[in-house]
Design a protein around this motif. Sequence first.
Motif, mmCIF file in Angstrom:
data_model
loop_
_atom_site.group_PDB
_atom_site.id
_atom_site.type_symbol
_atom_site.label_atom_id
_atom_site.label_comp_id
_atom_site.label_asym_id
_atom_site.label_seq_id
_atom_site.Cartn_x
_atom_site.Cartn_y
_atom_site.Cartn_z
ATOM 1 N N PRO A 257 0.825 -1.211 0.000
ATOM 2 C CA PRO A 257 0.000 0.000 0.000
ATOM 3 C C PRO A 257 0.858 1.260 0.000
ATOM 4 C CG PRO A 257 0.010 -1.019 2.166
ATOM 5 C CD PRO A 257 0.707 -1.979 1.252
ATOM 6 N N GLY A 258 0.246 2.351 -0.386
ATOM 7 C CA GLY A 258 0.960 3.619 -0.421
ATOM 8 C C GLY A 258 -0.001 4.779 -0.514
ATOM 9 N N GLU A 259 0.543 5.929 -0.928
ATOM 10 C CA GLU A 259 -0.241 7.160 -0.932
ATOM 11 C C GLU A 259 -0.678 7.539 -2.344
ATOM 12 O OE1 GLU A 259 2.088 9.372 2.766
ATOM 13 O OE2 GLU A 259 2.660 9.798 0.682
ATOM 14 N N ILE A 260 -1.857 8.138 -2.411
ATOM 15 C CA ILE A 260 -2.314 8.825 -3.613
ATOM 16 C C ILE A 260 -2.103 10.315 -3.369
ATOM 17 C CG2 ILE A 260 -4.244 9.277 -5.165
ATOM 18 C CD1 ILE A 260 -5.475 6.649 -4.301
ATOM 19 N N VAL A 261 -1.370 10.961 -4.272
ATOM 20 C CA VAL A 261 -1.071 12.379 -4.082
ATOM 21 C C VAL A 261 -1.512 13.170 -5.308
ATOM 22 C CG1 VAL A 261 0.911 11.813 -2.618
ATOM 23 C CG2 VAL A 261 1.268 12.231 -5.066
ATOM 24 N N ASP A 262 -1.733 14.465 -5.105
ATOM 25 C CA ASP A 262 -2.056 15.324 -6.243
ATOM 26 C C ASP A 262 -0.766 15.836 -6.879
ATOM 27 O OD1 ASP A 262 -1.130 17.401 -4.635
ATOM 28 O OD2 ASP A 262 -3.135 18.139 -4.137
ATOM 29 N N LEU A 263 -0.893 16.686 -7.873
ATOM 30 C CA LEU A 263 0.272 17.151 -8.617
ATOM 31 C C LEU A 263 1.223 17.986 -7.762
ATOM 32 C CD1 LEU A 263 -1.450 18.079 -11.994
ATOM 33 C CD2 LEU A 263 0.034 16.127 -11.542
ATOM 34 N N ALA A 264 0.708 18.544 -6.674
ATOM 35 C CA ALA A 264 1.548 19.322 -5.764
ATOM 36 C C ALA A 264 2.189 18.457 -4.693
ATOM 37 C CB ALA A 264 0.723 20.429 -5.122
ATOM 38 N N GLY A 265 1.911 17.148 -4.707
ATOM 39 C CA GLY A 265 2.474 16.249 -3.711
ATOM 40 C C GLY A 265 1.656 16.123 -2.454
ATOM 41 N N GLN A 266 0.483 16.729 -2.444
ATOM 42 C CA GLN A 266 -0.392 16.660 -1.268
ATOM 43 C C GLN A 266 -1.092 15.301 -1.237
ATOM 44 O OE1 GLN A 266 -0.770 19.241 0.978
ATOM 45 N NE2 GLN A 266 -2.115 17.995 2.261
ATOM 46 N N VAL A 267 -1.045 14.626 -0.074
ATOM 47 C CA VAL A 267 -1.696 13.323 0.058
ATOM 48 C C VAL A 267 -3.213 13.498 0.040
ATOM 49 C CG1 VAL A 267 -1.994 11.286 1.511
ATOM 50 C CG2 VAL A 267 0.252 12.377 1.353
ATOM 51 N N VAL A 268 -3.873 12.768 -0.866
ATOM 52 C CA VAL A 268 -5.330 12.862 -0.986
ATOM 53 C C VAL A 268 -6.018 11.518 -0.773
ATOM 54 C CG1 VAL A 268 -5.245 14.874 -2.502
ATOM 55 C CG2 VAL A 268 -5.198 12.575 -3.502
ATOM 56 N N GLY A 269 -5.237 10.444 -0.589
ATOM 57 C CA GLY A 269 -5.847 9.138 -0.388
ATOM 58 C C GLY A 269 -4.800 8.050 -0.239
ATOM 59 N N LYS A 270 -5.275 6.833 -0.107
ATOM 60 C CA LYS A 270 -4.415 5.662 0.036
ATOM 61 C C LYS A 270 -4.744 4.652 -1.065
ATOM 62 C CE LYS A 270 -2.661 7.074 4.017
ATOM 63 N NZ LYS A 270 -1.227 7.424 4.194
ATOM 64 N N HIS A 271 -3.753 3.827 -1.393
ATOM 65 C CA HIS A 271 -3.996 2.770 -2.373
ATOM 66 C C HIS A 271 -3.433 1.452 -1.841
ATOM 67 C CE1 HIS A 271 0.190 2.323 -3.734
ATOM 68 N NE2 HIS A 271 0.289 3.642 -3.690
ATOM 69 N N GLN A 272 -3.808 0.356 -2.502
ATOM 70 C CA GLN A 272 -3.404 -0.989 -2.077
ATOM 71 C C GLN A 272 -2.405 -1.613 -3.041
ATOM 72 O OE1 GLN A 272 -4.243 -2.295 0.948
ATOM 73 N NE2 GLN A 272 -5.077 -0.211 1.184
#
Length: 377
Positions: free
Chosen positions: A229-244
Motif C-alpha cells: 500500500p501507499g499514498e495517492i497524491v495530487d500534482l503538488a504532492g499533497q496526500v489525498v488518499g491511500k492505495h493498495q
Amino acid sequence: MLNSLGFAKPPAETRVVVAMSGGVDSSVTAALLKDEGYDVVGITLQLYDYGAALRKGACCAGQDIYDAATVAERIGIPHYVLDYESRFKDQVIEEFADSYARGETPIPCVRCNQTVKFRDLLATARDLGAEALATGHYVQRRLGPHGPELVRGADAGRDQSYFLFATTSDQLDFLRFPLGHLSKPETRDLAQRYGLSVHDKPDSQDICFVPDGDYASIVKRLRPEAAEPGEIVDLAGQVVGKHQGVIHYTIGQRRGLGLGAEVSGGEPLFVIRLEPNRRRVVVGPRSALGRDIVHLKDVNWLGGPETDVACTVKLRSAQAPAPARLTRNADGSGTLHLAAPQHGIAPGQAAVFYDGDRVLGGGWISGTGLSDAVEAA
C-alpha cells in the motif's frame, strides 16, 4: 509459377507448420492450407498449466490442446504438442510481472509473439523442414520493392497488426497469414464448411495466463512488493488518499481511485503517473495527461533507410492512428513528435507506426514529455 504461399513448387512439396492454439482462426488456417494440398504440420504450444484455475477458452489451456488435436485429426494432418512452459514463464510471465512492478502497463501478447512464437517456434518449424510458419492472425503480408511487408488486416475491426509490430524482416520472410484478407464471420463460415468442431468457439478476451482477468493476483504472487500500500497524491504532492498497490493502476485511469468529490473539487481525477519506488500514485485533472512527445526503446523497424519519417502511430491497440513524426536513433531508441497531444500514454505500452495500411515498425514506450509550444499554450 508460384503457389499461393509464394513458392515455385507444387503445394504438396511445400511443408508448412501451422501454430494451432485450439481456436477457430488457427484451425481454419490449417484446414485451408490442407485443402489447397500443402504438407501441413500442426503444432500446439503448452505454455502454462494452472489446472482447474484456467478459464475454459483461454489460449493454450488444456481444453485448447484437445481442440487443436481434434481439428488436426479431422483434417488429416500430424499434430504435435510442445512443452514451452518454462520459456513462456521466463520470457513472458516474469517480464509481465517486472513491468507492472516498474509502474508500466505491459502487453504480454506482443512479448509472446516476439519471443516464444516468432522466435522459438519459428526455429522449430525450420528444424522440421518447413518452408513457412502460418498463423491465424488477422494481418497481411505482401511483397514490396525491398521484400515482404507487414500490412493491416482487411477487416479493420479484427486487424492484429499492433500486436505484431516486433516481427523482424527475417521472420516476416518465413511467416504467412492466410486469414488476413478475411473477416471473422467469413472465417467461422469456413470452419463450418470444413466441419470443424470449433466453428462456434468463443474468442479469448483476456490475457491468456490470467484467470478471470485478475492480473493483479498474478503480479502480487510474483512481485509482492508491487502490491504494497501507499499514498495517492495530487500534482503538488499533497496526500489525498491511500492505495493498495501500484499494480492496480495505469496512466489515464479514472475509475477505482476511491476519492470523493471533496478531494477533487468536483472535477474528475485521473492517474497522471506512477512512482513505484515511492509507492505513490499521482492524480490530477485530464488536462494534465496530454503529451505530444513519446520516448521509445527497442524500436523494430520494417521501413526504409530513413531515420526521420512522417507516419501515423497507434499508442494503444484500440486507438485510431494519429499523425506524428518519428526520429530513430542508432541504439534502437526513438522519439515521436505527435501532431497533437494525446491522453493516457502509458510506459510499457507499444507505439506502432504506419504508412497507410503498411506497418513501418514499432517500439516500447519508455516515457513521455511536452514540447515547449504545447507547454506554453
